[in-house]
Each structure stands twice: as structure tokens, then as C-alpha cells.
Motif scaffolding. Structure first.
Motif, mmCIF file in Angstrom:
data_model
loop_
_atom_site.group_PDB
_atom_site.id
_atom_site.type_symbol
_atom_site.label_atom_id
_atom_site.label_comp_id
_atom_site.label_asym_id
_atom_site.label_seq_id
_atom_site.Cartn_x
_atom_site.Cartn_y
_atom_site.Cartn_z
ATOM 1 N N ARG A 84 32.750 39.553 23.950
ATOM 2 C CA ARG A 84 31.358 39.193 24.182
ATOM 3 C C ARG A 84 30.914 37.990 23.361
ATOM 4 O O ARG A 84 29.745 37.667 23.327
ATOM 5 C CB ARG A 84 30.485 40.418 23.924
ATOM 6 C CG ARG A 84 30.605 41.401 25.075
ATOM 7 C CD ARG A 84 30.459 42.839 24.684
ATOM 8 N NE ARG A 84 30.703 43.723 25.831
ATOM 9 C CZ ARG A 84 31.902 44.147 26.198
ATOM 10 N NH1 ARG A 84 32.973 43.788 25.539
ATOM 11 N NH2 ARG A 84 32.037 44.935 27.241
ATOM 12 N N TYR A 87 31.664 34.675 26.533
ATOM 13 C CA TYR A 87 32.025 35.539 27.658
ATOM 14 C C TYR A 87 32.513 34.751 28.866
ATOM 15 O O TYR A 87 32.901 35.333 29.851
ATOM 16 C CB TYR A 87 30.863 36.457 28.042
ATOM 17 C CG TYR A 87 29.504 35.831 27.813
ATOM 18 C CD1 TYR A 87 29.037 34.863 28.664
ATOM 19 C CD2 TYR A 87 28.720 36.199 26.736
ATOM 20 C CE1 TYR A 87 27.815 34.270 28.447
ATOM 21 C CE2 TYR A 87 27.492 35.614 26.513
ATOM 22 C CZ TYR A 87 27.041 34.648 27.383
ATOM 23 O OH TYR A 87 25.844 34.055 27.167
ATOM 24 N N CYS A 88 32.454 33.425 28.803
ATOM 25 C CA CYS A 88 33.011 32.652 29.910
ATOM 26 C C CYS A 88 34.530 32.587 29.806
ATOM 27 O O CYS A 88 35.207 32.304 30.782
ATOM 28 C CB CYS A 88 32.441 31.253 29.929
ATOM 29 S SG CYS A 88 30.752 31.216 30.467
ATOM 30 N N TYR A 157 39.014 35.605 38.471
ATOM 31 C CA TYR A 157 38.628 36.988 38.185
ATOM 32 C C TYR A 157 39.604 37.963 38.840
ATOM 33 O O TYR A 157 39.975 38.968 38.252
ATOM 34 C CB TYR A 157 37.223 37.275 38.708
ATOM 35 C CG TYR A 157 36.102 36.759 37.843
ATOM 36 C CD1 TYR A 157 36.307 36.470 36.507
ATOM 37 C CD2 TYR A 157 34.832 36.580 38.364
ATOM 38 C CE1 TYR A 157 35.280 36.009 35.720
ATOM 39 C CE2 TYR A 157 33.795 36.128 37.581
ATOM 40 C CZ TYR A 157 34.023 35.842 36.256
ATOM 41 O OH TYR A 157 32.996 35.396 35.485
ATOM 42 N N ARG A 167 36.757 42.080 35.093
ATOM 43 C CA ARG A 167 36.479 40.735 35.578
ATOM 44 C C ARG A 167 36.049 39.787 34.466
ATOM 45 O O ARG A 167 36.584 38.699 34.317
ATOM 46 C CB ARG A 167 35.346 40.775 36.602
ATOM 47 C CG ARG A 167 35.722 41.286 37.946
ATOM 48 C CD ARG A 167 34.470 41.670 38.702
ATOM 49 N NE ARG A 167 33.495 40.598 38.735
ATOM 50 C CZ ARG A 167 33.443 39.653 39.677
ATOM 51 N NH1 ARG A 167 34.290 39.676 40.654
ATOM 52 N NH2 ARG A 167 32.523 38.725 39.637
ATOM 53 N N LEU A 168 35.045 40.189 33.745
ATOM 54 C CA LEU A 168 34.421 39.233 32.838
ATOM 55 C C LEU A 168 34.769 39.540 31.390
ATOM 56 O O LEU A 168 35.346 38.732 30.684
ATOM 57 C CB LEU A 168 32.907 39.267 33.044
ATOM 58 C CG LEU A 168 32.137 38.220 32.268
ATOM 59 C CD1 LEU A 168 32.379 36.859 32.856
ATOM 60 C CD2 LEU A 168 30.658 38.528 32.282
ATOM 61 N N THR A 169 34.394 40.719 30.946
ATOM 62 C CA THR A 169 34.737 41.124 29.598
ATOM 63 C C THR A 169 36.053 41.869 29.704
ATOM 64 O O THR A 169 36.111 43.064 29.929
ATOM 65 C CB THR A 169 33.651 42.019 29.011
ATOM 66 O OG1 THR A 169 33.307 42.986 29.985
ATOM 67 C CG2 THR A 169 32.426 41.227 28.676
ATOM 68 N N CYS C 41 26.290 38.136 28.697
ATOM 69 C CA CYS C 41 27.433 38.344 29.595
ATOM 70 C C CYS C 41 26.998 38.760 30.999
ATOM 71 O O CYS C 41 27.506 38.253 31.988
ATOM 72 C CB CYS C 41 28.385 39.399 29.045
ATOM 73 S SG CYS C 41 28.357 39.633 27.285
ATOM 74 N N ILE C 44 26.223 36.103 33.438
ATOM 75 C CA ILE C 44 27.311 35.422 34.135
ATOM 76 C C ILE C 44 27.681 36.208 35.397
ATOM 77 O O ILE C 44 27.926 35.636 36.465
ATOM 78 C CB ILE C 44 28.537 35.267 33.218
ATOM 79 C CG1 ILE C 44 28.157 34.484 31.966
ATOM 80 C CG2 ILE C 44 29.666 34.572 33.931
ATOM 81 C CD1 ILE C 44 27.895 33.030 32.159
ATOM 82 N N GLU C 45 27.697 37.537 35.267
ATOM 83 C CA GLU C 45 27.981 38.335 36.455
ATOM 84 C C GLU C 45 26.838 38.214 37.454
ATOM 85 O O GLU C 45 27.053 38.251 38.666
ATOM 86 C CB GLU C 45 28.184 39.822 36.080
ATOM 87 C CG GLU C 45 29.571 40.145 35.563
ATOM 88 C CD GLU C 45 30.693 39.822 36.529
ATOM 89 O OE1 GLU C 45 30.865 38.635 36.854
ATOM 90 O OE2 GLU C 45 31.409 40.727 36.955
ATOM 91 N N PHE C 114 26.124 47.973 21.267
ATOM 92 C CA PHE C 114 25.509 47.320 20.113
ATOM 93 C C PHE C 114 24.425 48.191 19.504
ATOM 94 O O PHE C 114 23.244 47.891 19.603
ATOM 95 C CB PHE C 114 24.969 45.951 20.501
ATOM 96 C CG PHE C 114 26.043 45.038 20.999
ATOM 97 C CD1 PHE C 114 26.987 44.549 20.127
ATOM 98 C CD2 PHE C 114 26.132 44.701 22.325
ATOM 99 C CE1 PHE C 114 28.002 43.724 20.574
ATOM 100 C CE2 PHE C 114 27.146 43.881 22.775
ATOM 101 C CZ PHE C 114 28.084 43.394 21.900
ATOM 102 N N CYS C 136 29.397 47.255 31.758
ATOM 103 C CA CYS C 136 29.374 46.325 30.625
ATOM 104 C C CYS C 136 30.367 45.209 30.834
ATOM 105 O O CYS C 136 31.413 45.213 30.252
ATOM 106 C CB CYS C 136 29.660 47.060 29.327
ATOM 107 S SG CYS C 136 29.380 46.051 27.864
ATOM 108 N N PRO C 137 30.083 44.226 31.638
ATOM 109 C CA PRO C 137 28.931 44.122 32.524
ATOM 110 C C PRO C 137 29.211 44.805 33.851
ATOM 111 O O PRO C 137 30.366 45.041 34.191
ATOM 112 C CB PRO C 137 28.822 42.619 32.744
ATOM 113 C CG PRO C 137 30.218 42.127 32.650
ATOM 114 C CD PRO C 137 30.922 43.026 31.686
ATOM 115 N N ARG C 139 29.797 45.182 37.801
ATOM 116 C CA ARG C 139 30.363 44.274 38.804
ATOM 117 C C ARG C 139 29.242 43.813 39.734
ATOM 118 O O ARG C 139 28.229 44.491 39.853
ATOM 119 C CB ARG C 139 31.422 45.008 39.614
ATOM 120 C CG ARG C 139 32.621 45.446 38.818
ATOM 121 C CD ARG C 139 33.568 46.190 39.719
ATOM 122 N NE ARG C 139 34.021 45.328 40.788
ATOM 123 C CZ ARG C 139 35.121 44.571 40.714
ATOM 124 N NH1 ARG C 139 35.869 44.615 39.651
ATOM 125 N NH2 ARG C 139 35.474 43.795 41.703
#
Lengths: 409, 169, 181
Positions: A84, A87-88, A157, A167-169, C41, C44-45, C114, C136-137, C139
């Protein structure tokens, strides 16, 4: 348009003495919820007409206390925190952290795992730079590029999902390597990506790079000289755009980066256009690295021999006393680690991402500090936008790729 | 890129220049770590920056560590500095007492030190003499403690749905 | 235009009859203007949700309203720190009725991982929330699901709800002034 000669960021004070345009100075609140700020930052600008005279920043709106949190968590549970930060490009943060711990426990990581890491990290760099560059496009009024490259980001992703399911984290990999080898579908998808992506990139490039409007808007916007950039401890693409070829991957190679052949692109002016071009070229170089790593992917294991940190296979847990103990210790987060002090840096999406770890031999770090490139270079922002127009200030911020999560820790 | 400087050579130079101010040194993971006298810290950083041979002039990071058990030297300031020309990293440490956590600011040497020092002030309450704008950066101005010191709790104090027994509090 | 549920329409020559409440609700539900309050974050999603693969515009949400004055739906995506809490509340107060709130992600809903001194433990401590999206996050599919839930709520909301004592007492709990009749 802005005046190029006067815009060497160092002489900011001389703008204050310039004649005002209409004799009045306005205070403008840019943020914290301004749509153009891409994150929650506040800039109180003093403007004379369109020209910015000074700027005062407030940050910390997403302060999440990573460093304090890390002092309470076992080592392998810190990986999700690093996700985090920026996060990109989460995988770079994850693997940087894994490598820091591996450095402390002096683990040997097989070549294959190192190459696999390089592939994932470079994919992450591409994803990071794509967001940044397409958002520069959005801020100059070109939404097409953004929607176009976001499709490609989805492919990255998909690749992450094949490796780790997220996907992201991503929380990708383990201390010691990977949790599993690349799946056959990953190979398929990666080959497909390597085949199709260069075309998309070229098309995206031709949308913006030599576009008259884009060039007029970005050339000369938010420049910084190499000397000032070094003074401000810039790193990553922003420093390289100013003309300094500092790249951690080359300077202090980690994860076998010394095996690959790539160049460090540098700019000359340090302005928005240079930052855009440097990132574009870095995407190309990343593709080159991925190709080299993938084509020369060594045989061998995808994980190192670190039983204290690497969750044993379920079969072993049921049938093997030692594995059961390790499993129990890892799950309960009770793995002790040698005491020591280590600094490890990786080249993150935004520059030198450093981990300063002090272990006192306990289950969690005594102190873990992240060197967050965003936090460090964002303080140069007022200097870079003084004397510019408000619209250039917006562009400068998006081209610096200021990520709130990384900035505010 | 190869290191053209060695830890020993740099340490020798530092010792001959500053003598007593260099208190101790070690090399964890090949990174020269030097403990210096707090009052001389800024001079040493300035000397490293301007020395034409060493050129250790890229400030990587500033941080602090809290050791509640070390009487009189509870807070450690840690500076990571890098020579991009020689590819040489050095770590400087200066210990402060928690009753008078004061050290000279290096903002006039490195513009980038500004926020790093503000962050350290925010987290640990270290006072940087000569800092142009020493106030909290990440936390609210109204905060009345320094959260990263070891005696303070991590958790939010207003949570009621968590049973302390299960969360190790 | 989307499907109008439970709407009995009587067609005749030159006229159409239906319950005003349902017609208004259907109109609202199919053109919700979201205000993305994206901080970290999850933002971004959320961008990925807006992007071409998931395409939020399919749900009548083409227009992002970056001004709270012209927004119907506040999408809070990402961690809200204690420093940011008052700002979020101000943004909510600036929105005109009727307004809905979608809390995207674990951080906005409960503080998530957090549980720290600086993070607000859920935005429902400062503003009322209609739909929570976990993850988290989350989809993009989950975010879209949350938005569909909001659409359901909008479709079924009585016209007088925002003037009811119940609603006013809800706002009073958060010390937010409701609108006068």
C-alpha cells in the motif's frame, strides 16, 4: 506559454519581484479534494492572474502509520503493508521488502526466482509508468490515451492474477522466492502481452509524443535543474529527466539486474515533457528486460532454502515433524530473526525505494523505515511551479507521479 | 558499478579530520556506519559533501530510532548519505537525550532534508536547530505526543468492538 | 433507459399514467452523478472501474461530478485519516439532497488493516453510509455490485424519505443539518 529561460527553478524569488499583471494577488486553494490533484494534497497558491507566485503545501491526509504498524507485525505480515506504499507498482515494494529480509538472514535465492522477480517487477514498472503517462494525457485534455492504455493495464493485472491471485495490492512472492512457479497460463499470457503491447505503446506514443498541443502544454512546464534535483534528493524518472543517470538497478544491482542489457534514459530540461519521455523509454527498456529474463529463464527452483519463513507444503506439514513446527511458527508469526541493521534499496516506480530495517532478534522489526521517493521529491513542487501557470502546476504534479499512499506513509 | 572507495579509507579520512568526534564505527552488511558526536554531526555531513575526493553528496534518508533503555542517548538520528560518483554509501548516527533532543538542521546543506527532518520531528520530537519551518507534517497540528516513540500505542484508542484479550493489547 | 421495476404504466392515447414516485426514482437511479472521493489504493481500482474494460458509463454514470454541489452519490474510496475526516464531512454537507454514500474498501468501511492512531476507523463515524463494499481493495466487479445496490436503494426510495423524522434524527446523530421542508 511559459517563458523557458526564466524557469530554472532555482531563481524562484525573482518572480516575486516581477510586476504583477493586474496588481492583485489572489489566494487559491488547490486541494485537498481538488479533482486535478490525483490524490489528497493541499496546495495554497498565491496567484497573480494565472501566474503562481508561491505555494504552500499540506500533506499527511492519508497518513496510515506504516512504520509504527511494522513494529508490531511479524516479518512476513509486513509485505501487505508495503503493497500500500506505491499501490501503482505493488510488486516492486513487496519484493524489495523480501530482498531486505533475505539480505538480513543471508539467504541464497536461486537464479530462477531472481529472474521471475525481475519479470514481475518490470511488469509493475510498466503498469506504474502507464498510469502516470496516461494521466499526464488526461490533464492535457486527452482522455483517449488513458482509456486505451488502461486496457493494457488490465492485461498486466491478469498476469499478476495468474501469479498471486490479486490485482492491485498483490502481496506477491514470499521471503525466499515465490509461492509457486509460473503457471502455463501465465506463460501464454506473458507471450501474448509481449507480442501485443509494443504496438499499443507505439500507438499511445504517437497519440501524444509529437502531438503539437501536448508538446506546447508540457515543454517547459515544471522544470528543475539537475543540481537542484540532486539537492532535493530526487530519484527515479524525475531525476533522470533532469539529466542524472542514477538508477539503483545499475548502481547497486539486486536480483540479478547485472545480467540484463538495458539503457538508462535521461532527459535534459527536467520538465514535464522530459519526464513523460523518460517514462515512455523506461517502459520500452522494461519490455526489453522482461524479454531477456523470460527467454533466458534458468531452470531450477522458484524458492530458496529458508524454512523459517517459507511456508512448507501441506503434505509435509501433515507428515513431517519439522515442517509442522515451521508451519506453526510462521502462521503464528513467531519466527525470530538475527539481530542486525540493514539498508536495502530497489528502484521503485518513482525512484529509490529504500528499506532501513533494524532487527533486535525479535519477531517483528525494532524499527523499519521506508525511504519513500515521493515524499522526498514532492517538497520541490513549490519551487518547480513558481512562475508557472495554474494549469502547468496541475501537469507538473501528475508528471511527478505523486502517489498519496507512498507520500504519507 | 564498482566501489572506488573502501570503508576503511573513508573512516581513516574521517578520523584524521575530526578525531574525537568519530566515536565508533562498524560495517554491517558492508555499509560503513559511523557514530559521531551530536554537535559535530552537521560539520561532518558538510565536510563529506564538499570533499572533492569523496563527493558523498546525495542525501538518501534521515530517520530516527527510539531506544528507551539507553539512558541519556534514547534517540538515535540516522543519516544515510550516498556518493553517486563513487557509488559509496555511508550511515551516520548521532545519539540524543530524550530530555533535550536537539541537533543542528542540515536544510542549508540539503534542500531535501526539510521534510525528512519535519517527519522526524513529527514522529520522535527531535528539535532541529535552524530548521526554517519545523512543524508537524503528517499528523494533525493538534497532536500532543510523538507517536513513534516506543511508549505510545499503535492502535486507535476509540475502537470499542475489539476485545483486548484477542489483540494482544 | 434501464428497467423500471414495479412501475405499473397505463398506456392510453396521448397519455401515460404511472406513480410519480416511481418515475422520479427511476429517473434518479439511471442518472446518478458520482463524486469520486478517491484517496488511495481503492481509487486506482475505481479508476479501473471507470476505464474501458469495466465501463461505469453503462450505468448512467458517465459524468463524474467533481463538484459536490452537483453530485448525487459520494463514492469514498480509500483510507480516510483523522486529518481528512472533517474535510470529508464538509464535502458531504455541501452535497444537495437527495444524496447517497458508497463506502468502497475495508479502510473506508472500518479502518481495515490500519487500526492505527492516525486513521479514522470507518467513515460512518463522520457521515452516514448507505452501502459498504468490502475488499482491500475490492475488485471492479465488487464496486459495480455496490453501485447496483445503490441503484436499488434509489429506485425504491419514497419521495418523502428525506423529510422524515427518522432521516433527520440520523443526520442529527452526525451533527449534520438536514434540509428544511
Amino acid at each position: 506559454m511559459t517563458n523557458l529561460e526564466n524557469n530554472t527553478a532555482a531563481n524562484s524569488s525573482e518572480f516575486l519581484s516581477d510586476e504583477t499583471i493586474d496588481g492583485t494577488i489572489t489566494t487559491l486553494n488547490l486541494g485537498p479534494t481538488h479533482p486535478a490533484t490525483h490524490g489528497i494534497f493541499q496546495n495554497v497558491l498565491k496567484v497573480d492572474g494565472e501566474k503562481i507566485l508561491s505555494s504552500e503545501q499540506t500533506v499527511g491526509y492519508i497518513h496510515r502509520a506504516f512504520e509504527k504498524l511494522a513494529e508490531r507485525r511479524p516479518y512476513n505480515q509486513i509485505t501487505p503493508i508495503t503493497d500500500r506504499l506505491n499501490y501503482c507498482s505493488s510488486p516492486i515494494n513487496n519484493m524489495g521488502w523480501h530482498m531486505t529480509v533475505e539480505k538480513l538472514i543471508q539467504a541464497d535465492i536461486p537464479k530462477r526466482a531472481q529472474y521471475m522477480r525481475v519479470i514481475i517487477m518490470e511488469l509493475a514498472r510498466i503498469a506504474d509508468h502507464l498510469v502516470c503517462n496516461s494521466v499526464i494525457g488526461v490533464d492535457t485534455g486527452a482522455l483517449t490515451g488513458f482509456t486505451y492504455v488502461f486496457q493494457e493495464r488490465e492485461k498486466i493485472y491478469d498476469l499478476y492474477e495468474e501469479v498471486c491471485g490479486a490485482r492491485l495490492t498483490t502481496n506477491v512472492g514470499r521471503i525466499g522466492g515465490f509461492e509457486r512457479d509460473f503457471s502455463p497460463r501465465f506463460h501464454e499470457k506473458l507471450k501474448d502481452f509481449l507480442k501485443t503491447f509494443p504496438k499499443v505503446l507505439n500507438e499511445f506514443d504517437s497519440l501524444l509524443s509529437r502531438n503539437r498541443i501536448f508538446m506546447d502544454r508540457t515543454i517547459g512546464a515544471g522544470p528543475i535543474s539537475a543540481q537542484r534535483a540532486l539537492d532535493y534528493s530526487f530519484s527515479g524518472p524525475n531525476l533522470r529527466a533532469a539529466g542524472v543517470d542514477y538508477d539503483v538497478r545499475v548502481m547497486n544491482p539486486y536480483s540479478s539486474y547485472e545480467d540484463f542489457d538495458f539503457i538508462i534514459p535521461v532527459g535534459t530540461q527536467g520538465d514535464t515533457y522530459d519526464r513523460f519521455q523518460v517514462r515512455q523509454e523506461e517502459i520500452r527498456q522494461s519490455l526489453k528486460i522482461i524479454e531477456q529474463a523470460y527467454n533466458n529463464l534458468p531452470e531450477g527452483s522458484y524458492k530458496g532454502d529458508v524454512p523459517e519463513f517459507y511456508l512448507p507444503p501441506k503434505d509435509d506439514v501433515y507428515n513431517n515433524m519439522e515442517a509442522l513446527i515451521y508451519h506453526f511458527k510462521i502462521v503464528m508469526g513467531e519466527t525470530a530473526i538475527p539481530a542486525g541493521e540493514v539498508y536495502h534499496a530497489v528502484e521503485g516506480g518513482n525512484g529509490e525505494l529504500g528499506y532501513y530495517l533494524i532487527s533486535d532478534g525479535g519477531r517483528s522489526p525494532y524499527r523499519l523505515q521506508f525511504r519513500r521517493p515521493c515524499f522526498i521529491y514532492y517538497q520541490a513542487y513549490p519551487e518547480m511551479i513558481t512562475g508557472q501557470n495554474i494549469s502547468d502546476a496541475v501537469l507538473t504534479m501528475s508528471s511527478m507521479n505523486v502517489i498519496a499512499g507512498e507520500l504519507d506513509a | 558499478m564498482k566501489n572506488s572507495l573502501t570503508n576503511d579509507a573513508v573512516l581513516q579520512q574521517l578520523k584524521s579530520e575530526f578525531g574525537e568526534a568519530i566515536m565508533s564505527s562498524e560495517n554491517p552488511f558492508d555499509l560503513l556506519t559511523v557514530e559521531v558526536e551530536t554537535s559535530k554531526c552537521k560539520d561532518i555531513i558538510g565536510w563529506l559533501k564538499t570533499n572533492p575526493e569523496l563527493q558523498i553528496n546525495y542525501l538518501t534518508n534521515i530517520g530516527a530510532v527510539h531506544y528507551p533503555d539507553l539512558r541519556g542517548r534514547e534517540l538515535a538520528m540516522v543519516y544515510h548519505i550516498h556518493s553517486l560518483v563513487n557509488n559509496f554509501r555511508i550511515r551516520l548516527k548521532a545519539f540524543l537525550s530524550i530530555d533535550r533532543p536537539e541537533i543542528d538542521s542540515i536544510v542549508d546543506l540539503y534542500a531535501g532534508a526539510n521534510w525528512m527532518e519535519r517527519e522526524t520531528f513529527d514522529f520522535y520530537g527531535v528539535i532541529f536547530n535552524g530548521h526554517p519551518n519545523l512543524k508537524r507534517i503528517l499528523n494533525e497540528d493538534s497532536m500532543d505526543y510523538f507517536p513513534l516513540r516506543k511508549e505510545y500505542h499503535l492502535e486507535d484508542a476509540t475502537r470499542e468492538d475489539k476485545d483486548d484479550r484477542f489483540f494482544g493489547r | 433507459m434501464g428497467k423500471i421495476e414495479d412501475l405499473q404504466v397505463i398506456n392510453g392515447e396521448g397519455y401515460q399514467l404511472g406513480r410519480l414516485e416511481k418515475v422520479v426514482a427511476a429517473a434518479r437511479a439511471n442518472s446518478v452523478w458520482p463524486l469520486p472521493f478517491a484517496t488511495s489504493c481503492c481509487g486506482i481500482e475505481y479508476m479501473a472501474t471507470m476505464g474501458s474494460n469495466y465501463d461505469l458509463a453503462r450505468f448512467g454514470m458517465e459524468r463524474m461530478s467533481f463538484s459536490p454541489r452537483q453530485a448525487d452519490l459520494l463514492i469514498v474510496a480509500g483510507t480516510i485519516s483523522k486529518k481528512l475526516g472533517p474535510i470529508l464531512k464538509q464535502v458531504y454537507e455541501q452535497m444537495a439532497e437527495p444524496k447517497w454514500v458508497l463506502s468502497v474498501g475495508a479502510c473506508a468501511s472500518s479502518g481495515g488493516i490500519f487500526d492505527t492512531y492516525s486513521v479514522l476507523q470507518g467513515i460512518d463515524r463522520v457521515i452516514p453510509v448507505d452501502v459498504y463494499v468490502p475488499g482491500c481493495p475490492p475488485r471492479p466487479e465488487q464496486i459495480i455490485d455496490g453501485i447496483m445496490k445503490i441503484h436499488d436503494m434509489v429506485r425504491n426510495e419514497p419521495l418523502r424519505r428525506r423529510y422524515s423524522d427518522e432521516y433527520k434524527s440520523l443526520l442529527n446523530k452526525y451533527e449534520i443539518e438536514g434540509n428544511e421542508e
